[in-house]
Design a protein around this motif. Sequence first.
Motif, PDB file in Angstrom:
ATOM      1  N   GLY A  20       0.802  -1.210   0.000  1.00 41.80           N
ATOM      2  CA  GLY A  20       0.000   0.000   0.000  1.00 41.80           C
ATOM      3  C   GLY A  20       0.837   1.263   0.000  1.00 41.80           C
ATOM      4  N   LYS A  21       2.112   1.133   0.361  1.00 48.42           N
ATOM      5  CA  LYS A  21       2.991   2.292   0.386  1.00 48.42           C
ATOM      6  C   LYS A  21       4.406   1.847   0.063  1.00 48.42           C
ATOM      7  CE  LYS A  21       3.809   4.204   4.415  1.00 48.42           C
ATOM      8  NZ  LYS A  21       5.278   4.141   4.488  1.00 48.42           N
ATOM      9  N   GLY A  22       5.219   2.805  -0.349  1.00 52.45           N
ATOM     10  CA  GLY A  22       6.591   2.483  -0.703  1.00 52.45           C
ATOM     11  C   GLY A  22       7.486   2.307   0.514  1.00 52.45           C
ATOM     12  N   GLY A  23       8.671   1.794   0.275  1.00 48.68           N
ATOM     13  CA  GLY A  23       9.678   1.696   1.315  1.00 48.68           C
ATOM     14  C   GLY A  23       9.560   0.518   2.257  1.00 48.68           C
ATOM     15  N   VAL A  24       8.736  -0.473   1.912  1.00 48.47           N
ATOM     16  CA  VAL A  24       8.568  -1.617   2.812  1.00 48.47           C
ATOM     17  C   VAL A  24       9.333  -2.856   2.332  1.00 48.47           C
ATOM     18  CG1 VAL A  24       6.338  -0.805   3.663  1.00 48.47           C
ATOM     19  CG2 VAL A  24       6.408  -2.371   1.702  1.00 48.47           C
ATOM     20  N   GLY A  25      10.052  -2.741   1.206  1.00 52.06           N
ATOM     21  CA  GLY A  25      10.835  -3.869   0.713  1.00 52.06           C
ATOM     22  C   GLY A  25      10.123  -4.734  -0.299  1.00 52.06           C
ATOM     23  N   LYS A  26       9.107  -4.189  -0.953  1.00 56.00           N
ATOM     24  CA  LYS A  26       8.322  -4.953  -1.920  1.00 56.00           C
ATOM     25  C   LYS A  26       9.170  -5.478  -3.074  1.00 56.00           C
ATOM     26  CE  LYS A  26       6.129  -2.242  -4.464  1.00 56.00           C
ATOM     27  NZ  LYS A  26       7.222  -2.321  -5.466  1.00 56.00           N
ATOM     28  N   SER A  27       9.990  -4.626  -3.652  1.00 59.83           N
ATOM     29  CA  SER A  27      10.814  -5.057  -4.788  1.00 59.83           C
ATOM     30  C   SER A  27      11.860  -6.074  -4.356  1.00 59.83           C
ATOM     31  CB  SER A  27      11.497  -3.847  -5.444  1.00 59.83           C
ATOM     32  OG  SER A  27      10.534  -2.981  -6.008  1.00 59.83           O
ATOM     33  N   THR A  28      12.382  -5.934  -3.151  1.00 62.66           N
ATOM     34  CA  THR A  28      13.325  -6.918  -2.626  1.00 62.66           C
ATOM     35  C   THR A  28      12.652  -8.269  -2.471  1.00 62.66           C
ATOM     36  OG1 THR A  28      14.499  -5.166  -1.440  1.00 62.66           O
ATOM     37  CG2 THR A  28      14.896  -7.423  -0.713  1.00 62.66           C
ATOM     38  N   GLY A 134       1.568   1.969  -3.334  1.00 63.14           N
ATOM     39  CA  GLY A 134       0.377   2.805  -3.444  1.00 63.14           C
ATOM     40  C   GLY A 134      -0.736   2.107  -4.197  1.00 63.14           C
ATOM     41  N   ALA A 135      -1.608   2.892  -4.792  1.00 62.06           N
ATOM     42  CA  ALA A 135      -2.785   2.328  -5.462  1.00 62.06           C
ATOM     43  C   ALA A 135      -2.988   2.991  -6.816  1.00 62.06           C
ATOM     44  CB  ALA A 135      -4.025   2.510  -4.589  1.00 62.06           C
ATOM     45  N   ASP A 136      -1.918   3.043  -7.617  1.00 61.42           N
ATOM     46  CA  ASP A 136      -2.018   3.712  -8.909  1.00 61.42           C
ATOM     47  C   ASP A 136      -2.345   2.726 -10.023  1.00 61.42           C
ATOM     48  OD1 ASP A 136       0.326   2.371  -9.329  1.00 61.42           O
ATOM     49  OD2 ASP A 136       1.601   4.147  -9.385  1.00 61.42           O
ATOM     50  N   ILE A 137      -2.145   3.138 -11.284  1.00 57.58           N
ATOM     51  CA  ILE A 137      -2.504   2.326 -12.446  1.00 57.58           C
ATOM     52  C   ILE A 137      -1.746   1.008 -12.476  1.00 57.58           C
ATOM     53  CG2 ILE A 137      -0.811   3.506 -13.920  1.00 57.58           C
ATOM     54  CD1 ILE A 137      -4.266   2.065 -14.975  1.00 57.58           C
ATOM     55  N   SER A 138      -0.523   0.995 -11.974  1.00 57.72           N
ATOM     56  CA  SER A 138       0.258  -0.241 -11.946  1.00 57.72           C
ATOM     57  C   SER A 138      -0.451  -1.334 -11.165  1.00 57.72           C
ATOM     58  CB  SER A 138       1.635   0.037 -11.327  1.00 57.72           C
ATOM     59  OG  SER A 138       2.296  -1.171 -11.016  1.00 57.72           O
ATOM     60  N   ILE A 151       1.033  -9.232  -0.502  1.00 61.52           N
ATOM     61  CA  ILE A 151       0.993  -7.852  -0.023  1.00 61.52           C
ATOM     62  C   ILE A 151       2.078  -7.693   1.026  1.00 61.52           C
ATOM     63  CG2 ILE A 151      -0.411  -6.060   1.051  1.00 61.52           C
ATOM     64  CD1 ILE A 151      -2.887  -7.667   0.118  1.00 61.52           C
ATOM     65  N   VAL A 152       3.025  -6.805   0.743  1.00 62.57           N
ATOM     66  CA  VAL A 152       4.177  -6.613   1.624  1.00 62.57           C
ATOM     67  C   VAL A 152       3.935  -5.392   2.506  1.00 62.57           C
ATOM     68  CG1 VAL A 152       6.681  -6.286   1.733  1.00 62.57           C
ATOM     69  CG2 VAL A 152       5.672  -7.625  -0.137  1.00 62.57           C
ATOM     70  N   SER A 153       4.181  -5.582   3.797  1.00 62.40           N
ATOM     71  CA  SER A 153       4.002  -4.493   4.760  1.00 62.40           C
ATOM     72  C   SER A 153       5.110  -4.559   5.792  1.00 62.40           C
ATOM     73  CB  SER A 153       2.636  -4.624   5.449  1.00 62.40           C
ATOM     74  OG  SER A 153       2.486  -3.680   6.481  1.00 62.40           O
ATOM     75  N   SER A 154       5.410  -3.442   6.401  1.00 55.69           N
ATOM     76  CA  SER A 154       6.230  -3.460   7.616  1.00 55.69           C
ATOM     77  C   SER A 154       5.263  -3.523   8.796  1.00 55.69           C
ATOM     78  CB  SER A 154       7.106  -2.203   7.690  1.00 55.69           C
ATOM     79  OG  SER A 154       6.292  -1.073   7.955  1.00 55.69           O
ATOM     80  N   ARG A 155       5.784  -3.530  10.020  1.00 53.94           N
ATOM     81  CA  ARG A 155       4.889  -3.563  11.184  1.00 53.94           C
ATOM     82  C   ARG A 155       4.420  -2.170  11.578  1.00 53.94           C
ATOM     83  NH1 ARG A 155       7.272  -2.782  16.319  1.00 53.94           N
ATOM     84  NH2 ARG A 155       9.513  -2.406  16.244  1.00 53.94           N
ATOM     85  N   ASN A 156       4.828  -1.166  10.832  1.00 54.72           N
ATOM     86  CA  ASN A 156       4.387   0.201  11.063  1.00 54.72           C
ATOM     87  C   ASN A 156       2.875   0.297  10.859  1.00 54.72           C
ATOM     88  OD1 ASN A 156       3.620   2.924   9.865  1.00 54.72           O
ATOM     89  ND2 ASN A 156       5.628   3.377  10.726  1.00 54.72           N
ATOM     90  N   PRO A 157       2.122   0.922  11.772  1.00 55.15           N
ATOM     91  CA  PRO A 157       0.660   0.993  11.643  1.00 55.15           C
ATOM     92  C   PRO A 157       0.187   1.602  10.327  1.00 55.15           C
ATOM     93  CG  PRO A 157       1.302   1.621  13.856  1.00 55.15           C
ATOM     94  CD  PRO A 157       2.574   1.479  13.069  1.00 55.15           C
ATOM     95  N   LYS A 165      -5.832  -1.652   2.704  1.00 55.03           N
ATOM     96  CA  LYS A 165      -6.432  -0.977   1.552  1.00 55.03           C
ATOM     97  C   LYS A 165      -6.091  -1.707   0.262  1.00 55.03           C
ATOM     98  CE  LYS A 165      -6.843   3.580  -0.590  1.00 55.03           C
ATOM     99  NZ  LYS A 165      -6.424   4.995  -0.520  1.00 55.03           N
ATOM    100  N   SER A 166      -4.838  -2.185   0.156  1.00 54.65           N
ATOM    101  CA  SER A 166      -4.434  -2.965  -1.018  1.00 54.65           C
ATOM    102  C   SER A 166      -5.249  -4.247  -1.133  1.00 54.65           C
ATOM    103  CB  SER A 166      -2.946  -3.312  -0.945  1.00 54.65           C
ATOM    104  OG  SER A 166      -2.154  -2.168  -1.073  1.00 54.65           O
ATOM    105  N   ALA A 167      -5.478  -4.899   0.000  1.00 56.67           N
ATOM    106  CA  ALA A 167      -6.256  -6.134   0.001  1.00 56.67           C
ATOM    107  C   ALA A 167      -7.676  -5.887  -0.495  1.00 56.67           C
ATOM    108  CB  ALA A 167      -6.275  -6.743   1.399  1.00 56.67           C
TER     109      ALA A 167
END
Length: 198
Positions: A20-28, A134-138, A151-157, A165-167
């Motif tokens: 749902g947001k960047g910086g959580v290691g999704k691409s990794t 995020g939730a863009d066209i991609s 769906i990749v997330s950190s433990r940050n609320p 939201k992604s789900a």
Amino acid sequence: MVEKQNQMSNVKRVIAVMSGKGGVGKSTVAANLTMALASLGKKCILIDMDLGNRSLDLMLGCEDKVVYDISDVCVGRVGFDRALISFPSPRDFMFCPAPFMYSDDITPENLRGALDRLAEAEAPDYIILDTSGGADISVELCARVADEALIVSSRNPASIRAAAKSAALLSEYGVSEQKLIINSLELSKESLRERVGV
């Protein structure tokens, strides 16, 4: 709910990796999943769908080999044979980069057609799509062609809320098979004590 089209017959699974947001290691996660499956003998193709903000070519160390991208394939400028970058043994997988600049030329229909051609030509076990944060066209494009999503997330609320939201968005597009990955989770006793009081 958006009705999904019939899935491709020559590929076992299309997996969208998103957050749902960047910086959580999704691409990794997407890159490591691809390499792990390839090490098990599965034929894998990793596609960077972070349109206009690609980074997997840098992570994989192949930025100097990028000439064409998934956008070129979707609109018919080139075939996958010219856009795919091969990583030979021991990793043994193929990679297609995202465009450096994106001009809204990928549609669900031409992405589906491109993946159909890829499945027919290569018969991969897995096609792994690394979406944007995020939730863009991609995300919408990938949700329309995916069999399942990670769906990749950190433990940050805030990250967990974005993952929820992604789900919901994935469910709207008919992707019912979803798995949550909590990334960057510390398992030390001190960290556990801080979080749950043990």
